[in-house]
Design a protein around this motif. Structure first.
Motif, PDB file in Angstrom:
ATOM      1  N   GLY A   9       0.821  -1.026  -0.043  1.00  0.00           N
ATOM      2  CA  GLY A   9       0.041  -0.098  -0.048  1.00  0.00           C
ATOM      3  C   GLY A   9       1.256   1.132   0.023  1.00  0.00           C
ATOM      4  O   GLY A   9       0.270   2.305  -0.212  1.00  0.00           O
ATOM      5  N   GLY A  10       2.135   0.615   0.061  1.00  0.00           N
ATOM      6  CA  GLY A  10       3.035   2.229   0.037  1.00  0.00           C
ATOM      7  C   GLY A  10       3.888   3.004   1.285  1.00  0.00           C
ATOM      8  O   GLY A  10       4.086   3.989   1.745  1.00  0.00           O
ATOM      9  N   GLN A  11       2.549   2.026   2.260  1.00  0.00           N
ATOM     10  CA  GLN A  11       3.426   2.356   3.434  1.00  0.00           C
ATOM     11  C   GLN A  11       4.973   1.789   3.840  1.00  0.00           C
ATOM     12  O   GLN A  11       5.165   1.230   3.641  1.00  0.00           O
ATOM     13  CB  GLN A  11       2.417   1.845   5.248  1.00  0.00           C
ATOM     14  N   ALA A  12       4.915   2.747   4.741  1.00  0.00           N
ATOM     15  CA  ALA A  12       6.702   2.519   5.225  1.00  0.00           C
ATOM     16  C   ALA A  12       6.620   1.269   6.002  1.00  0.00           C
ATOM     17  O   ALA A  12       5.889   1.234   7.145  1.00  0.00           O
ATOM     18  CB  ALA A  12       7.737   2.799   5.528  1.00  0.00           C
ATOM     19  N   HIS A  13       7.561   0.271   6.702  1.00  0.00           N
ATOM     20  CA  HIS A  13       7.376  -0.594   7.276  1.00  0.00           C
ATOM     21  C   HIS A  13       8.744  -0.311   7.476  1.00  0.00           C
ATOM     22  O   HIS A  13       9.716  -1.052   7.052  1.00  0.00           O
ATOM     23  CB  HIS A  13       6.948  -2.348   7.124  1.00  0.00           C
ATOM     24  N   GLY A  14       8.933  -0.994   9.628  1.00  0.00           N
ATOM     25  CA  GLY A  14      10.755  -0.345  10.018  1.00  0.00           C
ATOM     26  C   GLY A  14      10.801  -1.519   9.793  1.00  0.00           C
ATOM     27  O   GLY A  14      10.242  -3.189   9.995  1.00  0.00           O
ATOM     28  N   SER A  15      12.554  -1.758  10.348  1.00  0.00           N
ATOM     29  CA  SER A  15      12.848  -2.873  10.216  1.00  0.00           C
ATOM     30  C   SER A  15      13.247  -3.752  11.476  1.00  0.00           C
ATOM     31  O   SER A  15      12.396  -2.926  12.643  1.00  0.00           O
ATOM     32  CB  SER A  15      14.715  -2.424  10.222  1.00  0.00           C
ATOM     33  N   VAL A  16      13.816  -4.472  11.556  1.00  0.00           N
ATOM     34  CA  VAL A  16      13.029  -4.908  13.081  1.00  0.00           C
ATOM     35  C   VAL A  16      14.663  -4.581  14.313  1.00  0.00           C
ATOM     36  O   VAL A  16      14.189  -4.387  15.311  1.00  0.00           O
ATOM     37  CB  VAL A  16      14.104  -6.080  13.186  1.00  0.00           C
ATOM     38  N   LYS A  17      14.765  -3.687  13.959  1.00  0.00           N
ATOM     39  CA  LYS A  17      16.189  -2.659  14.366  1.00  0.00           C
ATOM     40  C   LYS A  17      15.255  -1.482  15.577  1.00  0.00           C
ATOM     41  O   LYS A  17      15.940  -1.381  16.075  1.00  0.00           O
ATOM     42  CB  LYS A  17      17.609  -2.387  13.496  1.00  0.00           C
ATOM     43  N   GLU A  18      14.909  -1.327  14.415  1.00  0.00           N
ATOM     44  CA  GLU A  18      13.780   0.226  14.262  1.00  0.00           C
ATOM     45  C   GLU A  18      12.761  -0.075  15.677  1.00  0.00           C
ATOM     46  O   GLU A  18      13.239   0.831  16.966  1.00  0.00           O
ATOM     47  CB  GLU A  18      13.907   0.607  13.108  1.00  0.00           C
ATOM     48  N   TYR A  19      12.901  -0.996  15.533  1.00  0.00           N
ATOM     49  CA  TYR A  19      11.420  -1.392  16.237  1.00  0.00           C
ATOM     50  C   TYR A  19      11.975  -2.226  17.815  1.00  0.00           C
ATOM     51  O   TYR A  19      11.241  -1.590  19.089  1.00  0.00           O
ATOM     52  CB  TYR A  19      10.614  -2.951  16.154  1.00  0.00           C
ATOM     53  N   VAL A  20      13.469  -2.765  17.806  1.00  0.00           N
ATOM     54  CA  VAL A  20      14.149  -2.821  18.716  1.00  0.00           C
ATOM     55  C   VAL A  20      14.571  -1.755  20.402  1.00  0.00           C
ATOM     56  O   VAL A  20      14.510  -1.227  20.792  1.00  0.00           O
ATOM     57  CB  VAL A  20      14.882  -3.717  18.694  1.00  0.00           C
ATOM     58  N   THR A  21      14.731  -0.749  19.335  1.00  0.00           N
ATOM     59  CA  THR A  21      15.322   0.530  19.389  1.00  0.00           C
ATOM     60  C   THR A  21      13.852   1.486  19.786  1.00  0.00           C
ATOM     61  O   THR A  21      14.250   1.870  21.654  1.00  0.00           O
ATOM     62  CB  THR A  21      15.839   1.433  18.350  1.00  0.00           C
ATOM     63  N   GLY A  22      13.053   1.549  19.201  1.00  0.00           N
ATOM     64  CA  GLY A  22      11.692   2.318  19.645  1.00  0.00           C
ATOM     65  C   GLY A  22      11.653   1.399  21.268  1.00  0.00           C
ATOM     66  O   GLY A  22      10.746   2.122  21.984  1.00  0.00           O
ATOM     67  N   LEU A  23      11.375  -0.025  21.003  1.00  0.00           N
ATOM     68  CA  LEU A  23      11.128  -0.536  21.950  1.00  0.00           C
ATOM     69  C   LEU A  23      12.242  -0.440  23.682  1.00  0.00           C
ATOM     70  O   LEU A  23      11.775  -0.229  24.964  1.00  0.00           O
ATOM     71  CB  LEU A  23      10.730  -1.919  21.908  1.00  0.00           C
ATOM     72  N   ILE A  24      13.315  -0.480  23.877  1.00  0.00           N
ATOM     73  CA  ILE A  24      14.255  -0.317  24.295  1.00  0.00           C
ATOM     74  C   ILE A  24      14.155   1.159  25.139  1.00  0.00           C
ATOM     75  O   ILE A  24      14.164   1.303  25.977  1.00  0.00           O
ATOM     76  CB  ILE A  24      15.441  -0.407  24.111  1.00  0.00           C
ATOM     77  N   LEU A  25      14.086   1.836  24.250  1.00  0.00           N
ATOM     78  CA  LEU A  25      13.740   3.974  24.722  1.00  0.00           C
ATOM     79  C   LEU A  25      11.916   3.718  25.160  1.00  0.00           C
ATOM     80  O   LEU A  25      12.157   4.925  26.325  1.00  0.00           O
ATOM     81  CB  LEU A  25      13.632   4.714  23.325  1.00  0.00           C
ATOM     82  N   SER A  26      11.202   3.075  24.495  1.00  0.00           N
ATOM     83  CA  SER A  26      10.094   3.231  25.177  1.00  0.00           C
ATOM     84  C   SER A  26      10.447   2.511  26.852  1.00  0.00           C
ATOM     85  O   SER A  26       9.645   3.526  27.569  1.00  0.00           O
ATOM     86  CB  SER A  26       9.293   2.702  24.584  1.00  0.00           C
ATOM     87  N   ILE A  27      10.360   1.673  27.042  1.00  0.00           N
ATOM     88  CA  ILE A  27      10.698   1.080  28.671  1.00  0.00           C
ATOM     89  C   ILE A  27      11.481   2.189  29.128  1.00  0.00           C
ATOM     90  O   ILE A  27      11.136   2.615  30.027  1.00  0.00           O
ATOM     91  CB  ILE A  27      11.096  -0.415  28.488  1.00  0.00           C
ATOM     92  N   VAL A  28      12.709   2.695  28.595  1.00  0.00           N
ATOM     93  CA  VAL A  28      13.659   3.991  29.461  1.00  0.00           C
ATOM     94  C   VAL A  28      12.525   5.216  30.234  1.00  0.00           C
ATOM     95  O   VAL A  28      12.685   4.963  31.162  1.00  0.00           O
ATOM     96  CB  VAL A  28      15.197   4.121  28.437  1.00  0.00           C
ATOM     97  N   LEU A  29      11.885   5.115  29.168  1.00  0.00           N
ATOM     98  CA  LEU A  29      11.279   6.628  29.538  1.00  0.00           C
ATOM     99  C   LEU A  29      10.370   5.948  30.480  1.00  0.00           C
ATOM    100  O   LEU A  29       9.234   7.223  30.875  1.00  0.00           O
ATOM    101  CB  LEU A  29      11.114   7.516  27.717  1.00  0.00           C
ATOM    102  N   THR A  30       9.788   5.105  30.140  1.00  0.00           N
ATOM    103  CA  THR A  30       8.248   4.525  31.738  1.00  0.00           C
ATOM    104  C   THR A  30       8.771   4.574  32.609  1.00  0.00           C
ATOM    105  O   THR A  30       9.251   4.729  33.551  1.00  0.00           O
ATOM    106  CB  THR A  30       7.970   3.701  30.934  1.00  0.00           C
TER     107      THR A  30
END
Length: 111
Positions: A9-30
């Motif tokens: 559909g033209g939408q961008a999907h991130g790589s596993v590295k991006e998702y893991v980085t986002g998860l780690i940052l979210s955990i730290v910011l919580t």
């Protein structure tokens, strides 16, 4: 593999590295605000400011790493709708606080 792939559909999907980085940052910011509140270290003002800063950073992390928002021209409507949403939220929050303050002032005027 590139940092983000384009789906059918033209939408961008991130790589596993991006998702893991986002998860780690979210955990730290919580964890940081949780620790500040539960341990009681720092003043109340510092804790509130830290919670607000962490909340804003959390929203930005969610938008970049999980919603894949960036400044590209293909995402103009997504960016416009995000700005509109933030404006409406600020309007409702500030308006509610203003109403609460005036109700408090008017209800306790005789005391």
């Amino acid at each position: 593999m590139s940092s983000s792939e384009t789906g059918p559909g033209g939408q961008a999907h991130g790589s596993v590295k991006e998702y893991v980085t986002g998860l780690i940052l979210s955990i730290v910011l919580t964890v940081i605000p949780f620790y500040l509140v539960m341990s009681g270290t720092g003043s109340d003002t510092f804790t509130v400011i830290a919670i607000v800063v962490a909340a804003i950073a959390q929203v930005l992390v969610q938008m970049v790493f999980f919603l894949h928002m960036n400044g590209s021209s293909e995402q103009t409507w997504l960016t416009v709708s995000a700005v509109y949403t933030v404006f409406i939220l600020l309007f409702v929050i500030v308006g509610s606080l203003w109403i609460f303050e005036h109700l408090n002032h008017n209800m306790l005027m005789g005391h």
